[in-house]
Write an enzyme that holds these catalytic residues in place. Structure first.
Site, PDB file in Angstrom:
ATOM      1  CD  GLU A 199      -9.492  -1.098   4.119  1.00  0.00           C
ATOM      2  OE1 GLU A 199      -8.661  -0.923   5.256  1.00  0.00           O
ATOM      3  OE2 GLU A 199     -10.003  -0.531   2.880  1.00  0.00           O
ATOM      4  NE  ARG A 201      -5.888   1.823  -0.131  1.00  0.00           N
ATOM      5  CZ  ARG A 201      -6.279   2.842   0.122  1.00  0.00           C
ATOM      6  NH1 ARG A 201      -4.594   3.311   1.186  1.00  0.00           N
ATOM      7  NH2 ARG A 201      -7.509   3.311   0.455  1.00  0.00           N
ATOM      8  NE  ARG A 259     -10.248  12.653   3.946  1.00  0.00           N
ATOM      9  CZ  ARG A 259     -10.474  11.254   3.986  1.00  0.00           C
ATOM     10  NH1 ARG A 259     -10.929  10.582   3.565  1.00  0.00           N
ATOM     11  NH2 ARG A 259      -8.988  11.439   3.742  1.00  0.00           N
ATOM     12  CG  ASN A 318      -2.163   0.757   0.906  1.00  0.00           C
ATOM     13  OD1 ASN A 318      -1.955   1.948   0.408  1.00  0.00           O
ATOM     14  ND2 ASN A 318      -3.182   1.484   2.199  1.00  0.00           N
ATOM     15  CG  HIS A 325     -13.546   3.482   2.959  1.00  0.00           C
ATOM     16  ND1 HIS A 325     -14.123   4.651   3.379  1.00  0.00           N
ATOM     17  CD2 HIS A 325     -11.798   3.807   3.387  1.00  0.00           C
ATOM     18  CE1 HIS A 325     -13.305   5.396   4.119  1.00  0.00           C
ATOM     19  NE2 HIS A 325     -12.344   4.907   4.383  1.00  0.00           N
TER      20      HIS A 325
END
Ligand code: ADP
Length: 423
Positions: free
Chosen positions: A387, A92, A242, A7, A181
């Protein structure tokens, strides 16, 4: 299969080696501050080794991958005898645009495709590509797979993903909702179905991925039909830093009155907003917010209440979109561990016929559990996301199919050769 999962961010690189036979992690770690002052972390998880962190010169991603490969094959603390033991690498990739609706074996076409959609994720896709190219340079014969954050959401119908803007923005620039996601939403929705002894095709599931970044998805009979993030991960829920959804005109107004640029405001919405902003700059970490709330801090209280209200409204919207819901799943850092934040959210679910076993909720941290009561109309489940495992599983599936095709072709060629000889 032993799969190296990579990743790659712009200045960091997370890695894990996963044995897909049992899903176990053999080793994991992180290269940080690549191109700056460099730090390297490695842990031999298989042998319960310590987490070693040291300073290291990491001038670029290739140097980072080199460090990873050396650590993995180190004679003292490595988990592999040689690099040949790595059957495949799973990467990823943040944005697959409309082009990538599922994971793919990486070839030159795929690399071009990832580059083509880089405009949609200018901070992430180029970094992801750097990781692919670095791995290819160091392991030229190892098959590699790209797993996209966006692809699970590509089943959304047009009515869910189109923005009500002039069509030319979609036609020319592909401006629309993509969602992120996806690996987590896919993994959790199918794992929860298996945990409940059902097939994904039998369930209407709402997955609440609540971490620092957060999103909700509506998964109807195994397919995503809506999700809360948009063209970028800024949309939807209130997150750590965010803002999530706001009136789109706010940007223009603030830029005018504060004399700042659109780029500056974009950065504020991504890095200085969310629960961090509502808590008056206290923290983006939910543990800090709860500590402050328990001492009566009014800003931390507001931040958590506003956060939960937004999650609950989104769940309500998706229950409406699917005309019902069978399962609501909580996952990611907050969803898996934070019993109090979960309660703030599920206390809104009474109208759905949800009944919660409060003791079960309070006792569930970082493990799979049903926290609803047996007579609840909707099952509420905590399911830790993984993940990296999802990426490793996709990689194994594609590489096994590729190997089978190659074997089949070789067998056919051999048979033909034999036929020709014996003719
Ligand atoms: P991301 O992957 O988006 O960075 P994570 O899914 O790792 O985020 O979630 C990180 C957040 O989870 C932290 O900011 C923290 O607020 C929350 N978190 C993690 N562990 C706990 C815990 N034990 N209790 C409460 N909150 C937690």
């Amino acid at each position: 299969m032993k799969i190296l999962v990579i990743n790659c961010g712009s200045s960091s690189l997370k890695y894990q080696v996963i044995d897909t036979a049992d899903g176990s992690v053999l080793a994991k770690g992180l290269c940080e501050r690549i191109g700056i002052d460099g730090a390297f972390t490695y842990q031999n998880v298989r042998d319960n080794g310590p987490r070693d962190k040291r300073e290291a010169e990491i001038k670029d991603h290739k140097a980072g991958i080199n460090l990873v490969l050396n650590a993995l094959t180190d004679s003292q603390n490595g988990v592999l005898h040689s690099l040949d033991e790595i059957d495949a690498v799973g990467h990823r990739i943040v944005h697959g645009g409309e082009k990538f609706t599922e994971s793919v074996i990486i070839d030159s076409e795929v690399i071009k495709g990832i580059r083509d959609v880089s405009d949609l994720a200018p901070l992430h896709n180029p970094a992801n590509l750097t990781g692919i190219l670095a791995c290819q340079a160091l392991m030229p014969h190892t098959p590699m797979v790209a797993v996209f954050d966006t692809s699970f959401h590509q089943t959304m119908p047009k009515k869910a993903y189109m923005y009500a803007l002039p069509l030319k923005y979609y036609n020319k620039y592909k401006v629309r909702k993509y969602g992120f996601h996806g690996t987590s939403h896919a993994f959790v929705s199918r794992s929860v179905a298996a945990y409940l002894g059902k097939k994904p095709e039998e369930l209407k599931t709402i997955v609440c991925h609540l971490g620092n970044g957060a999103s909700v998805s509506a998964v109807q009979y195994g397919k995503c039909i809506d999700t809360s993030m948009g063209l970028t991960p800024l949309a939807g829920l209130i997150m750590g830093t965010r803002c999530g959804d706001i009136d789109p005109a706010v940007g223009n107004y603030i830029c005018n009155v504060e004399h700042i640029s659109a780029e500056e405001f974009n950065s504020i919405m991504n890095k200085e907003s969310g629960v961090y902003a509502l808590s008056n700059g206290l923290s983006s970490d939910f543990r800090d917010l709860w500590t402050a709330r328990e001492k009566g801090d009014k800003y931390a209280t507001l931040a958590l209440d506003a956060w939960a209200y937004r999650v609950a409204k989104t769940v309500g919207a998706y229950a409406a979109a699917m005309n019902g819901v069978d399962v609501i799943a909580f996952t990611a850092g907050v969803g898996e561990n934070d019993t109090q934040s979960r309660k703030l959210v599920y206390d809104y679910f009474g109208y759905l016929g949800v009944k919660i076993d409060e003791e079960k909720n309070a006792a569930t941290r970082g493990e799979v559990a049903t926290i609803s009561t047996p007579d609840s109309k909707v099952a509420v489940v905590v399911y830790p996301t993984n993940e990296e495992l999802a990426i490793a599983q996709d990689t194994e599936k594609l590489v096994s199919a590729l190997n089978e095709r190659i074997e089949h072709r070789t067998e056919k060629k051999e048979a033909q050769k034999y036929e020709n000889i014996t003719k």
